[in-house]
Design a protein around this motif. Structure first.
Motif, PDB file in Angstrom:
ATOM      1  N   GLY A 122       0.343 -17.428   2.414  1.00 42.54           N
ATOM      2  CA  GLY A 122      -0.087 -16.790   3.643  1.00 42.54           C
ATOM      3  C   GLY A 122      -0.843 -17.751   4.540  1.00 42.54           C
ATOM      4  N   ARG A 123      -0.845 -17.433   5.817  1.00 36.86           N
ATOM      5  CA  ARG A 123      -1.637 -18.194   6.792  1.00 36.86           C
ATOM      6  C   ARG A 123      -1.875 -17.327   8.014  1.00 36.86           C
ATOM      7  NH1 ARG A 123       2.392 -22.794   9.371  1.00 36.86           N
ATOM      8  NH2 ARG A 123       3.925 -21.347  10.246  1.00 36.86           N
ATOM      9  N   LYS A 124      -2.793 -17.778   8.863  1.00 38.41           N
ATOM     10  CA  LYS A 124      -3.079 -17.038  10.082  1.00 38.41           C
ATOM     11  C   LYS A 124      -3.238 -18.001  11.243  1.00 38.41           C
ATOM     12  CE  LYS A 124      -8.099 -16.729  10.042  1.00 38.41           C
ATOM     13  NZ  LYS A 124      -9.177 -15.778  10.190  1.00 38.41           N
ATOM     14  N   THR A 125      -3.089 -17.477  12.443  1.00 37.37           N
ATOM     15  CA  THR A 125      -3.367 -18.293  13.622  1.00 37.37           C
ATOM     16  C   THR A 125      -4.877 -18.410  13.756  1.00 37.37           C
ATOM     17  OG1 THR A 125      -3.402 -16.371  15.089  1.00 37.37           O
ATOM     18  CG2 THR A 125      -1.278 -17.505  14.820  1.00 37.37           C
ATOM     19  N   SER A 126      -5.323 -19.367  14.529  1.00 36.24           N
ATOM     20  CA  SER A 126      -6.761 -19.577  14.687  1.00 36.24           C
ATOM     21  C   SER A 126      -7.447 -18.395  15.357  1.00 36.24           C
ATOM     22  CB  SER A 126      -7.028 -20.858  15.481  1.00 36.24           C
ATOM     23  OG  SER A 126      -6.435 -20.761  16.758  1.00 36.24           O
ATOM     24  N   THR A 127      -6.687 -17.549  16.048  1.00 36.78           N
ATOM     25  CA  THR A 127      -7.290 -16.399  16.731  1.00 36.78           C
ATOM     26  C   THR A 127      -7.182 -15.086  15.951  1.00 36.78           C
ATOM     27  OG1 THR A 127      -5.224 -16.017  17.930  1.00 36.78           O
ATOM     28  CG2 THR A 127      -6.895 -17.390  19.025  1.00 36.78           C
ATOM     29  N   ALA A 128      -6.447 -15.084  14.855  1.00 36.84           N
ATOM     30  CA  ALA A 128      -6.297 -13.838  14.079  1.00 36.84           C
ATOM     31  C   ALA A 128      -7.659 -13.412  13.543  1.00 36.84           C
ATOM     32  CB  ALA A 128      -5.305 -14.028  12.944  1.00 36.84           C
ATOM     33  N   ASN A 129      -8.017 -12.156  13.743  1.00 39.37           N
ATOM     34  CA  ASN A 129      -9.342 -11.691  13.327  1.00 39.37           C
ATOM     35  C   ASN A 129      -9.288 -10.521  12.347  1.00 39.37           C
ATOM     36  OD1 ASN A 129      -8.459  -9.737  15.098  1.00 39.37           O
ATOM     37  ND2 ASN A 129     -10.268  -9.796  16.423  1.00 39.37           N
ATOM     38  N   GLY A 130      -8.117 -10.237  11.810  1.00 43.14           N
ATOM     39  CA  GLY A 130      -7.993  -9.169  10.819  1.00 43.14           C
ATOM     40  C   GLY A 130      -8.068  -9.716   9.406  1.00 43.14           C
ATOM     41  N   SER A 131      -7.740  -8.894   8.434  1.00 42.60           N
ATOM     42  CA  SER A 131      -7.787  -9.275   7.023  1.00 42.60           C
ATOM     43  C   SER A 131      -6.381  -9.476   6.477  1.00 42.60           C
ATOM     44  CB  SER A 131      -8.465  -8.174   6.200  1.00 42.60           C
ATOM     45  OG  SER A 131      -9.775  -7.964   6.665  1.00 42.60           O
ATOM     46  N   PHE A 132      -6.282 -10.333   5.484  1.00 43.18           N
ATOM     47  CA  PHE A 132      -5.021 -10.616   4.788  1.00 43.18           C
ATOM     48  C   PHE A 132      -5.169 -10.109   3.367  1.00 43.18           C
ATOM     49  CE2 PHE A 132      -1.191 -13.296   4.332  1.00 43.18           C
ATOM     50  CZ  PHE A 132      -1.064 -13.286   2.961  1.00 43.18           C
ATOM     51  N   PHE A 133      -4.286  -9.209   2.934  1.00 38.56           N
ATOM     52  CA  PHE A 133      -4.314  -8.694   1.570  1.00 38.56           C
ATOM     53  C   PHE A 133      -2.917  -8.778   0.967  1.00 38.56           C
ATOM     54  CE2 PHE A 133      -7.545  -6.085   3.761  1.00 38.56           C
ATOM     55  CZ  PHE A 133      -8.652  -6.345   2.976  1.00 38.56           C
ATOM     56  N   LEU A 134      -2.831  -9.233  -0.251  1.00 38.99           N
ATOM     57  CA  LEU A 134      -1.632  -9.118  -1.073  1.00 38.99           C
ATOM     58  C   LEU A 134      -1.900  -7.921  -1.957  1.00 38.99           C
ATOM     59  CD1 LEU A 134       1.029 -10.341  -2.194  1.00 38.99           C
ATOM     60  CD2 LEU A 134      -0.406 -11.751  -3.679  1.00 38.99           C
ATOM     61  N   LEU A 135      -0.914  -7.077  -2.222  1.00 38.96           N
ATOM     62  CA  LEU A 135      -1.201  -5.864  -2.985  1.00 38.96           C
ATOM     63  C   LEU A 135      -0.081  -5.486  -3.935  1.00 38.96           C
ATOM     64  CD1 LEU A 135       0.546  -3.279  -1.648  1.00 38.96           C
ATOM     65  CD2 LEU A 135      -1.006  -3.789   0.221  1.00 38.96           C
ATOM     66  N   VAL A 136      -0.433  -4.626  -4.886  1.00 39.90           N
ATOM     67  CA  VAL A 136       0.532  -4.021  -5.802  1.00 39.90           C
ATOM     68  C   VAL A 136       0.433  -2.512  -5.609  1.00 39.90           C
ATOM     69  CG1 VAL A 136       1.193  -3.642  -8.212  1.00 39.90           C
ATOM     70  CG2 VAL A 136       0.361  -5.889  -7.476  1.00 39.90           C
ATOM     71  N   ASP A 137       1.573  -1.890  -5.382  1.00 35.99           N
ATOM     72  CA  ASP A 137       1.672  -0.448  -5.207  1.00 35.99           C
ATOM     73  C   ASP A 137       2.275   0.128  -6.482  1.00 35.99           C
ATOM     74  OD1 ASP A 137       1.838   2.110  -4.127  1.00 35.99           O
ATOM     75  OD2 ASP A 137       3.619   1.678  -2.923  1.00 35.99           O
ATOM     76  N   LEU A 138       1.515   0.937  -7.200  1.00 37.57           N
ATOM     77  CA  LEU A 138       2.001   1.590  -8.426  1.00 37.57           C
ATOM     78  C   LEU A 138       2.386   3.033  -8.121  1.00 37.57           C
ATOM     79  CD1 LEU A 138      -0.425   0.615 -11.332  1.00 37.57           C
ATOM     80  CD2 LEU A 138       1.826  -0.319 -10.820  1.00 37.57           C
ATOM     81  N   ARG A 139       3.424   3.513  -8.833  1.00 32.80           N
ATOM     82  CA  ARG A 139       3.871   4.907  -8.690  1.00 32.80           C
ATOM     83  C   ARG A 139       3.969   5.555 -10.066  1.00 32.80           C
ATOM     84  NH1 ARG A 139       5.427   6.340  -3.273  1.00 32.80           N
ATOM     85  NH2 ARG A 139       4.868   4.507  -2.055  1.00 32.80           N
ATOM     86  N   ASP A 140       3.763   6.864 -10.104  1.00 36.34           N
ATOM     87  CA  ASP A 140       3.893   7.600 -11.358  1.00 36.34           C
ATOM     88  C   ASP A 140       5.317   8.149 -11.499  1.00 36.34           C
ATOM     89  OD1 ASP A 140       4.042   9.878  -9.744  1.00 36.34           O
ATOM     90  OD2 ASP A 140       2.018  10.559 -10.236  1.00 36.34           O
ATOM     91  N   SER A 141       5.558   8.995 -12.503  1.00 36.54           N
ATOM     92  CA  SER A 141       6.913   9.495 -12.765  1.00 36.54           C
ATOM     93  C   SER A 141       7.436  10.407 -11.651  1.00 36.54           C
ATOM     94  CB  SER A 141       6.960  10.234 -14.106  1.00 36.54           C
ATOM     95  OG  SER A 141       6.061  11.322 -14.082  1.00 36.54           O
ATOM     96  N   ALA A 142       6.554  10.969 -10.842  1.00 38.71           N
ATOM     97  CA  ALA A 142       6.963  11.793  -9.698  1.00 38.71           C
ATOM     98  C   ALA A 142       7.058  10.954  -8.419  1.00 38.71           C
ATOM     99  CB  ALA A 142       5.973  12.939  -9.503  1.00 38.71           C
ATOM    100  N   ASP A 143       6.969   9.636  -8.552  1.00 37.27           N
ATOM    101  CA  ASP A 143       7.009   8.685  -7.439  1.00 37.27           C
ATOM    102  C   ASP A 143       5.821   8.858  -6.490  1.00 37.27           C
ATOM    103  OD1 ASP A 143       8.182   6.417  -6.262  1.00 37.27           O
ATOM    104  OD2 ASP A 143       9.109   7.640  -4.707  1.00 37.27           O
ATOM    105  N   LEU A 144       4.694   9.316  -7.039  1.00 37.69           N
ATOM    106  CA  LEU A 144       3.470   9.443  -6.245  1.00 37.69           C
ATOM    107  C   LEU A 144       2.635   8.180  -6.417  1.00 37.69           C
ATOM    108  CD1 LEU A 144       2.542  13.132  -7.090  1.00 37.69           C
ATOM    109  CD2 LEU A 144       3.660  12.258  -5.024  1.00 37.69           C
ATOM    110  N   ARG A 145       2.048   7.711  -5.325  1.00 32.43           N
ATOM    111  CA  ARG A 145       1.237   6.494  -5.325  1.00 32.43           C
ATOM    112  C   ARG A 145      -0.011   6.685  -6.195  1.00 32.43           C
ATOM    113  NH1 ARG A 145       1.332   5.120  -0.095  1.00 32.43           N
ATOM    114  NH2 ARG A 145       2.809   3.470  -0.548  1.00 32.43           N
ATOM    115  N   ILE A 146      -0.323   5.680  -6.996  1.00 27.90           N
ATOM    116  CA  ILE A 146      -1.533   5.669  -7.819  1.00 27.90           C
ATOM    117  C   ILE A 146      -2.584   4.881  -7.048  1.00 27.90           C
ATOM    118  CG2 ILE A 146      -2.565   4.907  -9.992  1.00 27.90           C
ATOM    119  CD1 ILE A 146       0.273   5.212 -11.235  1.00 27.90           C
ATOM    120  N   ALA A 147      -3.641   5.569  -6.642  1.00 27.09           N
ATOM    121  CA  ALA A 147      -4.685   4.942  -5.829  1.00 27.09           C
ATOM    122  C   ALA A 147      -5.497   3.945  -6.644  1.00 27.09           C
ATOM    123  CB  ALA A 147      -5.600   6.018  -5.253  1.00 27.09           C
ATOM    124  N   GLY A 148      -6.105   3.040  -5.929  1.00 24.43           N
ATOM    125  CA  GLY A 148      -6.964   2.039  -6.561  1.00 24.43           C
ATOM    126  C   GLY A 148      -8.390   2.520  -6.686  1.00 24.43           C
TER     127      GLY A 148
END
Length: 182
Positions: free
Chosen positions: A60-86
């Motif tokens: 990942g990289r950003k421009t010198s003016t980017a002021n937001g956040s950079f996150f890499l993430l893992v999205d887990l789902r259960d057997s009903a395909d519902l998102r498992i929160a962190g």
């Protein structure tokens, strides 16, 4: 390469799937919208195997003016395909960022226009985080310039990969009889 048909915009403004001349691994990148956040996850899911350790990674990289956040993430789902929160009610199960007090694990995240590798391991004991018992599938995602109002961020080589254990080669497993010299 970053294939636009393989990704789903979760929130924010649609980014672009474009090419650069100075990529770390090829030329294809996922770029956030300029002056806004673009949050994507990969559409394809991977079955969870609780006996395996995985690595989530990207460049990942950003421009010198980017002021937001950079996150890499893992999205887990259960057997009903519902998102498992962190932890703390976070939307996704695992975030990789530079703020371990707020999120799950520490990593160096792009803070300038140079490519930075972002990664962590997860899975069974010894990794940064173990799977919850109801996890059935997972996918990778990125939050680019999240909550940003200027500049843009880019990511490439976004993936989840299995980490092979070092015990595959044990002391005494390779002997002179098994090595043929030529």
């Amino acid at each position: 390469p970053v294939d636009s048909s393989a990704w789903t915009l979760y929130s924010g403004t649609a980014g672009s799937f474009t090419t650069v001349t100075d990529g770390q691994t090829g030329n294809a990148v996922l770029r956030s919208a300029t002056g806004a956040g673009s949050n994507y996850y990969e559409t394809k899911t991977i079955p969870v195997d609780r006996n395996k350790t995985y690595r989530v990674r990207c460049w990942g990289r950003k421009t010198s003016t980017a002021n937001g956040s950079f996150f890499l993430l893992v999205d887990l789902r259960d057997s009903a395909d519902l998102r498992i929160a962190g932890p703390g009610g976070n939307t996704f199960w695992l975030y990789v960022t530079q703020d371990p007090a707020t999120y799950d694990t520490a990593a160096t995240v792009a803070t300038e226009p140079t490519w930075t590798e972002v990664y962590t391991t997860f899975g069974p004991a010894g990794a940064s985080k173990d799977f919850p018992s109801n996890a059935r599938t997972m996918t990778v995602g990125v939050l680019l310039n999240n909550a940003g109002t200027a500049g843009y961020m880019e990511a490439q080589d976004i993936r989840i990969e299995e980490v092979m254990p070092s015990v595959l080669i044990q002391d005494g497993a390779i002997t002179a009889v098994k090595v043929a010299a030529s």
